[in-house]
Write a protein that holds these residues in place. Structure first.
Motif, PDB file in Angstrom:
ATOM      1  N   ARG A  13      47.858  29.917  32.119  1.00  0.00           N
ATOM      2  CA  ARG A  13      47.930  31.315  32.536  1.00  0.00           C
ATOM      3  C   ARG A  13      48.266  32.204  31.345  1.00  0.00           C
ATOM      4  O   ARG A  13      48.787  31.758  30.330  1.00  0.00           O
ATOM      5  N   TYR A  28      44.442  30.665  35.362  1.00  0.00           N
ATOM      6  CA  TYR A  28      43.051  30.325  35.109  1.00  0.00           C
ATOM      7  C   TYR A  28      42.834  28.817  35.141  1.00  0.00           C
ATOM      8  O   TYR A  28      43.769  28.032  35.020  1.00  0.00           O
ATOM      9  N   VAL A  29      41.555  28.455  35.294  1.00  0.00           N
ATOM     10  CA  VAL A  29      41.107  27.072  35.187  1.00  0.00           C
ATOM     11  C   VAL A  29      40.092  27.052  34.053  1.00  0.00           C
ATOM     12  O   VAL A  29      39.087  27.762  34.119  1.00  0.00           O
ATOM     13  N   VAL A  36      38.003  30.436  34.325  1.00  0.00           N
ATOM     14  CA  VAL A  36      37.861  30.897  35.704  1.00  0.00           C
ATOM     15  C   VAL A  36      39.228  31.453  36.098  1.00  0.00           C
ATOM     16  O   VAL A  36      40.189  30.701  36.273  1.00  0.00           O
ATOM     17  N   CYS A  37      39.324  32.768  36.185  1.00  0.00           N
ATOM     18  CA  CYS A  37      40.599  33.426  36.507  1.00  0.00           C
ATOM     19  C   CYS A  37      40.741  33.478  38.018  1.00  0.00           C
ATOM     20  O   CYS A  37      39.952  34.110  38.713  1.00  0.00           O
ATOM     21  N   THR A  38      41.761  32.789  38.515  1.00  0.00           N
ATOM     22  CA  THR A  38      41.886  32.568  39.951  1.00  0.00           C
ATOM     23  C   THR A  38      42.883  33.473  40.646  1.00  0.00           C
ATOM     24  O   THR A  38      42.763  33.702  41.853  1.00  0.00           O
ATOM     25  N   HIS A  39      43.884  33.980  39.922  1.00  0.00           N
ATOM     26  CA  HIS A  39      44.946  34.727  40.603  1.00  0.00           C
ATOM     27  C   HIS A  39      45.731  35.556  39.600  1.00  0.00           C
ATOM     28  O   HIS A  39      46.056  35.071  38.520  1.00  0.00           O
ATOM     29  N   GLU A  73      37.343  35.280  39.521  1.00  0.00           N
ATOM     30  CA  GLU A  73      37.501  34.965  40.946  1.00  0.00           C
ATOM     31  C   GLU A  73      38.635  35.776  41.564  1.00  0.00           C
ATOM     32  O   GLU A  73      38.641  36.029  42.754  1.00  0.00           O
ATOM     33  N   CYS A  74      39.584  36.161  40.752  1.00  0.00           N
ATOM     34  CA  CYS A  74      40.707  36.990  41.201  1.00  0.00           C
ATOM     35  C   CYS A  74      40.184  38.395  41.509  1.00  0.00           C
ATOM     36  O   CYS A  74      39.547  39.028  40.666  1.00  0.00           O
ATOM     37  N   ALA A  94      29.808  32.247  38.317  1.00  0.00           N
ATOM     38  CA  ALA A  94      30.654  31.081  38.615  1.00  0.00           C
ATOM     39  C   ALA A  94      29.859  29.799  38.373  1.00  0.00           C
ATOM     40  O   ALA A  94      28.679  29.723  38.721  1.00  0.00           O
TER      41      ALA A  94
END
Length: 95
Positions: A13, A28-29, A36-39, A73-74, A94
């Motif tokens: 992160r 991120y992942v 891939v930013c998730t949150h 993605e966030c 994605a």
């Protein structure tokens, strides 16, 4: 108030410090050069002060500086990029 955005690879992160206190993060992942930013999360004490925007901007600036790309993605990050099209070139579909 001073902001500092730093990557914490161990936690996967980017974190924002406000006056040396952790105020939020973007998780991120990693997928190669793509993150891939998730949150994105900002502590309640710092909401409404521009901390979230500073966090996302700092994150995107660092990703750009190292030649990376992002999948937002966030929803907070996706909305930030929509409002700031100068970051649109960092976005990839994605995987």
């Amino acid at each position: 108030m001073s902001f500092l955005v730093e990557e914490n690879p161990a936690e996967r992160r980017f974190e924002i410090l406000v006056d040396n206190a952790l105020a939020g993060f973007t998780a991120y992942v990693p997928r190669g050069e793509v993150l891939v930013c998730t949150h994105t999360e900002v502590d309640e004490r710092y909401r409404g002060m521009g901390v979230g925007a500073a966090l996302v901007q700092g994150t995107l600036d660092q990703i750009r500086a190292r030649g990376g790309r992002v999948v937002p993605e966030c929803s907070f990050m996706a909305e930030f990029i929509e409002r700031h099209p100068e970051y649109a070139d960092l976005v990839v579909p994605a995987p």
